[in-house]
Design a protein around this motif. Structure first.
Motif, short mmCIF file in Angstrom:
data_model
loop_
_atom_site.label_atom_id
_atom_site.label_comp_id
_atom_site.label_asym_id
_atom_site.label_seq_id
_atom_site.Cartn_x
_atom_site.Cartn_y
_atom_site.Cartn_z
N THR A 111 0.82 -1.21 0.00
CA THR A 111 0.00 0.00 0.00
C THR A 111 0.85 1.25 0.00
OG1 THR A 111 -1.81 -1.14 1.14
CG2 THR A 111 -1.77 1.26 1.28
N ILE A 112 1.88 1.28 0.85
CA ILE A 112 2.73 2.46 0.97
C ILE A 112 3.52 2.69 -0.32
CG2 ILE A 112 4.74 3.42 2.18
CD1 ILE A 112 2.03 3.54 3.66
N LEU A 113 3.96 1.60 -0.94
CA LEU A 113 4.75 1.71 -2.16
C LEU A 113 3.88 1.90 -3.41
CD1 LEU A 113 7.32 -1.15 -1.39
CD2 LEU A 113 7.81 1.31 -1.45
N GLY A 114 2.57 1.66 -3.28
CA GLY A 114 1.66 1.75 -4.41
C GLY A 114 1.28 3.17 -4.78
N PRO A 115 0.47 3.33 -5.83
CA PRO A 115 0.11 4.66 -6.34
C PRO A 115 -0.69 5.52 -5.36
CG PRO A 115 -1.20 2.94 -7.40
CD PRO A 115 -0.12 2.25 -6.63
N LYS A 116 -1.38 4.88 -4.41
CA LYS A 116 -2.15 5.64 -3.42
C LYS A 116 -1.40 5.78 -2.10
CE LYS A 116 -6.67 4.18 -5.18
NZ LYS A 116 -7.94 3.49 -4.85
N GLY A 117 -0.15 5.33 -2.09
CA GLY A 117 0.64 5.30 -0.86
C GLY A 117 1.33 6.62 -0.56
N ASP A 118 2.51 6.51 0.04
CA ASP A 118 3.24 7.68 0.51
C ASP A 118 4.45 7.91 -0.39
OD1 ASP A 118 4.48 9.70 1.87
OD2 ASP A 118 5.00 8.50 3.63
N PRO A 119 4.42 8.95 -1.24
CA PRO A 119 5.55 9.20 -2.13
C PRO A 119 6.82 9.61 -1.40
CG PRO A 119 3.93 10.98 -2.27
CD PRO A 119 3.30 9.89 -1.46
N SER A 120 6.70 10.01 -0.13
CA SER A 120 7.88 10.42 0.64
C SER A 120 8.55 9.25 1.35
CB SER A 120 7.50 11.49 1.67
OG SER A 120 6.68 10.93 2.69
N PHE A 121 7.98 8.04 1.19
CA PHE A 121 8.51 6.89 1.92
C PHE A 121 9.97 6.59 1.56
CE2 PHE A 121 9.00 2.19 2.42
CZ PHE A 121 8.94 2.17 3.80
N HIS A 122 10.31 6.73 0.29
CA HIS A 122 11.68 6.45 -0.14
C HIS A 122 12.66 7.45 0.50
CE1 HIS A 122 11.17 3.18 -3.00
NE2 HIS A 122 10.04 3.75 -3.38
N SER A 123 12.24 8.71 0.63
CA SER A 123 13.11 9.70 1.27
C SER A 123 13.30 9.36 2.74
CB SER A 123 12.50 11.11 1.14
OG SER A 123 12.44 11.50 -0.21
N LEU A 124 12.23 8.92 3.40
CA LEU A 124 12.33 8.51 4.80
C LEU A 124 13.27 7.32 4.92
CD1 LEU A 124 11.35 8.55 7.78
CD2 LEU A 124 9.48 7.05 7.06
N LEU A 125 13.14 6.37 4.00
CA LEU A 125 13.99 5.19 4.01
C LEU A 125 15.46 5.58 3.89
CD1 LEU A 125 14.37 2.08 3.81
CD2 LEU A 125 14.13 2.35 1.34
N LYS A 126 15.78 6.46 2.94
CA LYS A 126 17.16 6.88 2.75
C LYS A 126 17.70 7.61 3.97
CE LYS A 126 16.49 8.83 -1.34
NZ LYS A 126 16.78 9.54 -2.60
N ALA A 127 16.87 8.48 4.57
CA ALA A 127 17.31 9.21 5.76
C ALA A 127 17.61 8.27 6.92
CB ALA A 127 16.23 10.23 6.17
N MET A 128 16.76 7.28 7.12
CA MET A 128 16.97 6.35 8.22
C MET A 128 18.13 5.41 7.95
SD MET A 128 13.17 5.51 9.73
CE MET A 128 13.90 4.86 11.23
N MET A 129 18.33 5.05 6.68
CA MET A 129 19.49 4.22 6.34
C MET A 129 20.78 4.99 6.58
SD MET A 129 18.40 1.95 3.02
CE MET A 129 19.86 0.93 3.19
N TRP A 130 20.79 6.27 6.21
CA TRP A 130 21.97 7.11 6.45
C TRP A 130 22.26 7.15 7.95
CZ3 TRP A 130 25.65 9.83 3.80
CH2 TRP A 130 26.40 10.74 4.55
N GLU A 131 21.24 7.39 8.74
CA GLU A 131 21.42 7.49 10.19
C GLU A 131 21.98 6.20 10.77
OE1 GLU A 131 18.74 7.96 14.28
OE2 GLU A 131 17.78 8.11 12.31
N HIS A 132 21.41 5.07 10.37
CA HIS A 132 21.80 3.80 10.99
C HIS A 132 23.09 3.23 10.39
CE1 HIS A 132 17.67 4.04 12.45
NE2 HIS A 132 18.04 3.20 13.38
N LEU A 133 23.32 3.43 9.11
CA LEU A 133 24.52 2.88 8.50
C LEU A 133 25.77 3.69 8.82
CD1 LEU A 133 23.32 1.87 4.90
CD2 LEU A 133 23.68 0.39 6.87
#
Length: 212
Positions: A111-133
């Protein structure tokens, strides 16, 4: 008593997240309301507001919890095991665990990755990966000083490439088992897309008798 309370809280949050997922699928996130969520989840508004400020907070917490679960899996990777597995070309057990985890959260992720989901999810993912990695360095063999390309591009590549595979797997209905899709991701991650495409051939390994 505390454990019983914690289980109740987890069950309530699961019901709320399930309602959120269904409603995004049906009408899109922007169109839904807290009332829609509480009605679908069959809870009162007071219960909702015990856990979330509004629908945006619900979405943000749900996404963060999902990614934190993924980071927790990645943080268990051992450096020795990694080097050993790359040498003998086996699939990382942790990658299988990642796909099992994603399968458990498949409806929400689709749902989140789909057309009705959250387009900012990928940015959140990258930010959290940066923080943790790189800031918290939960995967100890990844060192900023050893990276051969600018770290922001590495994080962008990892996030986009890996979640691209996960998205394709989810949208196709998880036809491959976690073991099969893990093997696909491992080939791409360990050797690169040109190797996976058959453009770059693997160099033959010298046997003891071939060595000078």
């Amino acid at each position: 008593m505390e454990q019983s309370k914690d289980r109740r809280v987890m069950r309530t949050k699961d019901v709320i997240r399930k309602a959120l997922t269904e409603l995004i699928d049906e009408k899109g996130f922007e169109a839904l309301t807290v009332k829609d969520i509480t009605t679908r989840a069959e809870i009162n508004r007071g219960t909702f507001y015990l856990h979330y400020r509004d629908k945006y907070d619900l979405l943000e917490q749900s996404e963060q919890e999902l990614i934190e679960g993924l980071i927790k899996i990645l943080s268990t990777i051992d450096l020795f095991d990694m080097n050993n597995l790359v040498d003998i070309k086996q699939t990382f057990p942790y990658i299988v665990t990642v796909f099992e985890y994603m399968g458990e959260h498949a409806d929400f992720l689709k749902t989140i990755l789909g057309p009705k989901g959250d387009p900012s999810f990928h940015s959140l993912l990258k930010a959290m990966m940066w923080e943790h990695l790189f800031e918290k360095n939960v995967i100890p063999f990844i060192k900023k000083e050893n990276v051969l390309v600018p770290t922001e591009y590495l994080v962008a590549y990892i996030a986009s490439a890996h979640f691209g595979i996960i998205e394709e797997w989810l949208m196709k209905g998880r036809k491959e088992s976690p073991q099969e899709i893990a093997s696909i991701m491992f080939k791409l991650s360990a050797h690169g897309p040109l190797y996976a495409a058959g453009v770059i051939k693997e160099k033959p390994t010298c046997s003891e008798s071939d060595k000078p």
